[in-house]
Design a protein around this motif. Structure first.
Motif, PDB file in Angstrom:
ATOM      1  N   VAL A 282       0.849  -1.187   0.000  1.00  0.00           N
ATOM      2  CA  VAL A 282       0.000   0.000   0.000  1.00  0.00           C
ATOM      3  C   VAL A 282       0.887   1.240   0.000  1.00  0.00           C
ATOM      4  N   THR A 283       0.611   2.148  -0.932  1.00  0.00           N
ATOM      5  CA  THR A 283       1.288   3.446  -0.943  1.00  0.00           C
ATOM      6  C   THR A 283       0.307   4.499  -0.433  1.00  0.00           C
ATOM      7  N   LYS A 284       0.662   5.744  -0.538  1.00  0.00           N
ATOM      8  CA  LYS A 284      -0.233   6.801  -0.104  1.00  0.00           C
ATOM      9  C   LYS A 284      -1.459   6.942  -0.999  1.00  0.00           C
ATOM     10  N   THR A 285      -1.389   6.384  -2.204  1.00  0.00           N
ATOM     11  CA  THR A 285      -2.488   6.568  -3.152  1.00  0.00           C
ATOM     12  C   THR A 285      -2.942   5.284  -3.840  1.00  0.00           C
ATOM     13  N   GLN A 286      -2.262   4.157  -3.603  1.00  0.00           N
ATOM     14  CA  GLN A 286      -2.601   2.945  -4.348  1.00  0.00           C
ATOM     15  C   GLN A 286      -2.591   1.709  -3.462  1.00  0.00           C
ATOM     16  N   PHE A 287      -3.337   0.705  -3.906  1.00  0.00           N
ATOM     17  CA  PHE A 287      -3.319  -0.631  -3.326  1.00  0.00           C
ATOM     18  C   PHE A 287      -2.749  -1.554  -4.390  1.00  0.00           C
TER      19      PHE A 287
ATOM     20  N   TYR B 139     -13.841   0.284  13.436  1.00  0.00           N
ATOM     21  CA  TYR B 139     -14.088   0.679  14.808  1.00  0.00           C
ATOM     22  C   TYR B 139     -13.876   2.165  15.059  1.00  0.00           C
ATOM     23  N   ALA B 140     -14.836   2.707  15.806  1.00  0.00           N
ATOM     24  CA  ALA B 140     -14.771   4.068  16.338  1.00  0.00           C
ATOM     25  C   ALA B 140     -14.425   5.118  15.322  1.00  0.00           C
ATOM     26  N   ARG B 141     -14.941   4.956  14.125  1.00  0.00           N
ATOM     27  CA  ARG B 141     -14.764   5.962  13.090  1.00  0.00           C
ATOM     28  C   ARG B 141     -13.283   6.324  12.932  1.00  0.00           C
ATOM     29  N   ASP B 142     -12.910   7.587  13.123  1.00  0.00           N
ATOM     30  CA  ASP B 142     -11.523   7.955  12.821  1.00  0.00           C
ATOM     31  C   ASP B 142     -10.547   7.593  13.927  1.00  0.00           C
ATOM     32  N   LYS B 143     -11.027   6.972  15.038  1.00  0.00           N
ATOM     33  CA  LYS B 143     -10.085   6.550  16.077  1.00  0.00           C
ATOM     34  C   LYS B 143      -9.170   5.435  15.584  1.00  0.00           C
ATOM     35  N   GLY B 144      -9.638   4.653  14.619  1.00  0.00           N
ATOM     36  CA  GLY B 144      -8.813   3.570  14.116  1.00  0.00           C
ATOM     37  C   GLY B 144      -7.943   3.948  12.949  1.00  0.00           C
ATOM     38  N   ALA B 145      -8.203   5.079  12.305  1.00  0.00           N
ATOM     39  CA  ALA B 145      -7.498   5.455  11.084  1.00  0.00           C
ATOM     40  C   ALA B 145      -5.985   5.530  11.235  1.00  0.00           C
ATOM     41  N   PRO B 146      -5.441   6.025  12.358  1.00  0.00           N
ATOM     42  CA  PRO B 146      -3.980   6.086  12.463  1.00  0.00           C
ATOM     43  C   PRO B 146      -3.296   4.725  12.444  1.00  0.00           C
ATOM     44  N   PHE B 147      -4.057   3.635  12.688  1.00  0.00           N
ATOM     45  CA  PHE B 147      -3.443   2.327  12.836  1.00  0.00           C
ATOM     46  C   PHE B 147      -3.621   1.428  11.617  1.00  0.00           C
ATOM     47  N   VAL B 148      -4.209   1.935  10.541  1.00  0.00           N
ATOM     48  CA  VAL B 148      -4.485   1.103   9.381  1.00  0.00           C
ATOM     49  C   VAL B 148      -3.731   1.614   8.164  1.00  0.00           C
ATOM     50  N   ASP B 149      -3.660   0.772   7.138  1.00  0.00           N
ATOM     51  CA  ASP B 149      -3.009   1.139   5.878  1.00  0.00           C
ATOM     52  C   ASP B 149      -3.994   1.731   4.881  1.00  0.00           C
TER      53      ASP B 149
ATOM     54  N   TYR C  52      -8.424  12.242   3.312  1.00  0.00           N
ATOM     55  CA  TYR C  52      -7.082  12.125   2.747  1.00  0.00           C
ATOM     56  C   TYR C  52      -6.181  13.246   3.248  1.00  0.00           C
ATOM     57  N   GLY C  53      -6.726  14.423   3.398  1.00  0.00           N
ATOM     58  CA  GLY C  53      -5.925  15.530   3.908  1.00  0.00           C
ATOM     59  C   GLY C  53      -5.392  15.273   5.300  1.00  0.00           C
ATOM     60  N   LYS C  54      -6.159  14.538   6.105  1.00  0.00           N
ATOM     61  CA  LYS C  54      -5.751  14.283   7.488  1.00  0.00           C
ATOM     62  C   LYS C  54      -4.785  13.107   7.602  1.00  0.00           C
ATOM     63  N   TYR C  55      -4.992  12.030   6.808  1.00  0.00           N
ATOM     64  CA  TYR C  55      -4.237  10.801   7.031  1.00  0.00           C
ATOM     65  C   TYR C  55      -3.312  10.398   5.880  1.00  0.00           C
ATOM     66  N   LYS C  56      -3.486  10.980   4.680  1.00  0.00           N
ATOM     67  CA  LYS C  56      -2.640  10.650   3.537  1.00  0.00           C
ATOM     68  C   LYS C  56      -2.570   9.146   3.290  1.00  0.00           C
ATOM     69  N   LYS C  57      -3.739   8.514   3.307  1.00  0.00           N
ATOM     70  CA  LYS C  57      -3.837   7.080   3.047  1.00  0.00           C
ATOM     71  C   LYS C  57      -4.924   6.835   2.011  1.00  0.00           C
ATOM     72  N   PRO C  58      -4.751   5.787   1.171  1.00  0.00           N
ATOM     73  CA  PRO C  58      -5.785   5.509   0.169  1.00  0.00           C
ATOM     74  C   PRO C  58      -7.118   5.183   0.834  1.00  0.00           C
ATOM     75  N   ILE C  59      -8.198   5.468   0.121  1.00  0.00           N
ATOM     76  CA  ILE C  59      -9.540   5.371   0.687  1.00  0.00           C
ATOM     77  C   ILE C  59     -10.407   4.443  -0.150  1.00  0.00           C
TER      78      ILE C  59
ATOM     79  N   GLN D 180      -6.851   9.825  -8.165  1.00  0.00           N
ATOM     80  CA  GLN D 180      -5.969  10.406  -7.148  1.00  0.00           C
ATOM     81  C   GLN D 180      -5.663   9.389  -6.038  1.00  0.00           C
ATOM     82  N   TYR D 181      -6.632   9.135  -5.152  1.00  0.00           N
ATOM     83  CA  TYR D 181      -6.336   8.298  -3.980  1.00  0.00           C
ATOM     84  C   TYR D 181      -7.482   7.377  -3.575  1.00  0.00           C
ATOM     85  N   VAL D 182      -8.623   7.444  -4.229  1.00  0.00           N
ATOM     86  CA  VAL D 182      -9.713   6.505  -3.943  1.00  0.00           C
ATOM     87  C   VAL D 182      -9.421   5.202  -4.677  1.00  0.00           C
ATOM     88  N   ILE D 183      -9.418   4.091  -3.955  1.00  0.00           N
ATOM     89  CA  ILE D 183      -8.989   2.808  -4.524  1.00  0.00           C
ATOM     90  C   ILE D 183     -10.113   1.779  -4.565  1.00  0.00           C
ATOM     91  N   GLY D 184     -11.347   2.209  -4.250  1.00  0.00           N
ATOM     92  CA  GLY D 184     -12.398   1.214  -4.328  1.00  0.00           C
ATOM     93  C   GLY D 184     -13.768   1.736  -3.970  1.00  0.00           C
TER      94      GLY D 184
END
Length: 554
Positions: free
Chosen positions: A278-283, A395-405, A437-444, A487-491
């Motif tokens: 996983v990159t910042k924009t792709q799977f 889980y818990a909406r954006d509480k889990g976002a920092p821990f995922v790819d 994406y602005g907050k976490y810079k991870k694909p969505i 851009q960064y949406v992968i699915g």
């Protein structure tokens, strides 16, 4: 059933459900498969069933119903035979009146060794008794609460309701297979296979207790062979599509116990060579970008409810292939392993959502113990799957976002929010993506979106609950997806594949009607919109579903 020699160990595997506290998965739990050293016997069919209607729901334990046939139990209503479904929270199992295991939770397998219990008198029939309780609490998965109504001017004595915070029906009963299987006393307990991929070379890195390993291709021809654990490479990988590429791994365990006796165990496991990055924009699957276009599903249908139904499974996979979908998300619990095996056969990528409502479980420090344990169990069962999968804890909406790819986002603009206002979808959906994406810079991945539609209900201009409104809503979402997938949406995964049953509620008309197919698997107009889109996406990205070229027959 015949037992191979005196070295066999008999085990019962309940595939109906598990959240094991008695039998941990640390030692492995391979799916029961027949081989020259193993036998499998299905114990499915009609079971005697008796509900416990006592005030404390404990009469069955107090009077030890498990000590005799349920037909001989009196005082708690009629005994009848049934095929039923089950999404239970608590289970206790006995064999011939003796307790063998118990567990909490739901939707994962559990097993117990019963050799000593069924061999004491081989001329007598063997009786298996299972006590199940589908009461949901904050400690069960899925969670719920019991509310007692004490106002005797409105409710009878002892009246209570089961409150739930999820949108699917809480079935009860045995809804997955019960299997009896044998192994030798020395047997393959678990297999761990890691794979790697570069250019046209695939690599197996295997680690398991075996003296001989043979790798066979999907046509069951011997591909390569090696002795001992280690690294094996092959260049015969032309059929490795991003989500597919199946080999049959044949594992043997041989152990000499004397000059004349040998234990031998043979286990066959489908495996696939694939890497996920996983990159910042792709799977990336096998170093190539992968765009998810698929569906959310439920194990639900008429008559059988959650019951495992092979004709229905085949029908569903044919419809998934008809759509041109390359993926689906399990909602909201681990699925039957048989369904995931069908994904392996057809090259369907799986997002494996866990069974929980996160808002009830999160604390300030970590995910709750049930969540952590369920993640462990799910990964233990899925780590050898040929097809790529993602574990979605939601889980818990954006509480889990920092821990995922990868960030999975559910949103229902113009349905639960601003109902009827289709014109706000482009603004709100675009803002949603930019904020995440602005907050976490991870694909969505847009892991849920959709609208209810009653089949055959039409209106112009489009009104909520009509097929026209569902179509218009999907088209508005798709326009934004087409902008953001560059851009960064992968699915994108539609909610839902088919209509499904829910608890009775004022906003549900005999269940959730967001399916693009009816509960009877007949297409609504939205199914044809999805079909045109998904085949266009497959061709534009040169990522045709793997089964179009390389079906994998296991």
């Amino acid at each position: 059933m015949s037992v191979p020699g005196s070295f066999a160990v008999l085990r019962v595997l309940w595939l109906l459900s598990v959240f094991g506290t008695v039998l941990p998965l640390d030692g492995g739990m391979l799916f029961p498969r027949e081989s020259t050293s193993r036998e499998v016997k299905e114990l499915n069919g009609l079971w005697d069933f008796r509900p416990d209607g006592s005030p404390n729901r404990n009469e069955g334990f107090e009077k030890a119903w498990h000590k005799r046939r349920l037909a001989e139990v009196s005082g708690s209503g009629d005994c009848f035979k049934t095929v039923t479904q089950f999404s239970h929270a608590l289970n206790v199992s006995w064999v011939n009146g003796e307790k063998v295991t118990e567990h909490e939770g739901g939707h994962l397998p559990f097993e117990a060794e019963i050799s000593s219990l069924i061999r004491r008198d081989p001329t007598k029939p063997c009786r298996i008794t299972i006590a199940v309780n589908n009461t949901l609490t904050l400690e069960t998965l899925p969670p719920g609460t019991i509310q007692y109504m004490n106002d005797r001017t409105r409710y009878p004595d002892g009246f209570f309701v089961q409150n739930i915070d999820f949108d699917f029906f809480n079935y009860a009963g045995i809804h997955r297979p019960v299997l009896l299987y044998t192994t030798p006393k020395v047997y393959v307990d678990d297999i761990i296979v890691e794979t790697n991929f570069m250019d046209n070379t695939g690599k197996f890195i295997s680690n398991f207790l075996t003296s001989t390993k043979e790798y066979l291709d999907s046509s069951l021809h011997l591909l390569l062979s090696t002795t001992g654990s280690g690294i094996t490479t092959t260049t015969d990988i032309n059929h490795f599509a991003p989500a597919n590429g199946c080999y049959i791994l044949e594992t043997k365990e041989e152990r000499d116990i004397s000059e004349t006796s040998t234990y031998e165990d043979l286990y066959t496991l489908p495996v696939g060579i694939r890497t996920v990055n996983v990159t910042k924009t792709q799977f990336l699957i096998n170093n190539k970008p992968f765009y998810f276009h698929g569906v959310n599903k439920h194990e639900d249908s008429d008559i059988r409810g959650k019951g495992l139904d092979w004709p229905l499974i085949v029908k569903d996979f044919n419809l998934i292939k008809w759509l041109g979908a390359n993926s689906f998300r399990t909602s909201h619990y681990p699925y039957a392993e048989e369904i995931l095996q069908m994904c392996d056969r057809h090259g369907i990528v799986v997002i494996d959502e866990l069974s929980l409502n996160a808002s009830l479980y999160i604390n300030v420090n970590n995910i709750c113990f049930p969540c952590r344990t369920l993640i462990k169990h799910t990964k233990a069962l899925d780590h050898t799957r040929p097809v790529t999968y993602i574990t979605d804890s939601n889980y818990a909406r954006d509480k889990g976002a920092p821990f995922v790819d990868v960030v999975c986002v559910n949103s229902y603009f113009s349905w639960y929010h601003d109902p009827g206002h289709l014109e706000v979808i482009p603004i709100q959906l675009n803002a949603q993506f930019e904020n995440w994406y602005g907050k976490y810079k991870k694909p969505i991945i847009q892991s849920e979106y959709g609208a209810d539609a009653l089949p055959g209900l039409h209106m112009d201009p489009p009104m909520m609950f009509t097929e026209e409104y569902q179509n218009a809503l999907l088209q508005s979402y798709h326009d934004v997806f087409d902008q953001k997938r560059k851009q960064y949406v992968i699915g994108e995964l539609i909610w839902n594949f088919a209509d499904f049953m829910t608890a009775q509620a004022i906003h549900r008309v005999v269940g959730n009607k967001k399916g693009i197919f009816t509960r009877q698997r007949q297409p609504k107009a939205a199914a044809f919109i999805l079909r045109r889109r998904y085949w266009r996406l497959a061709n534009e990205t040169w990522r045709l579903p793997p089964w179009t070229k390389y079906p994998c027959s296991l």
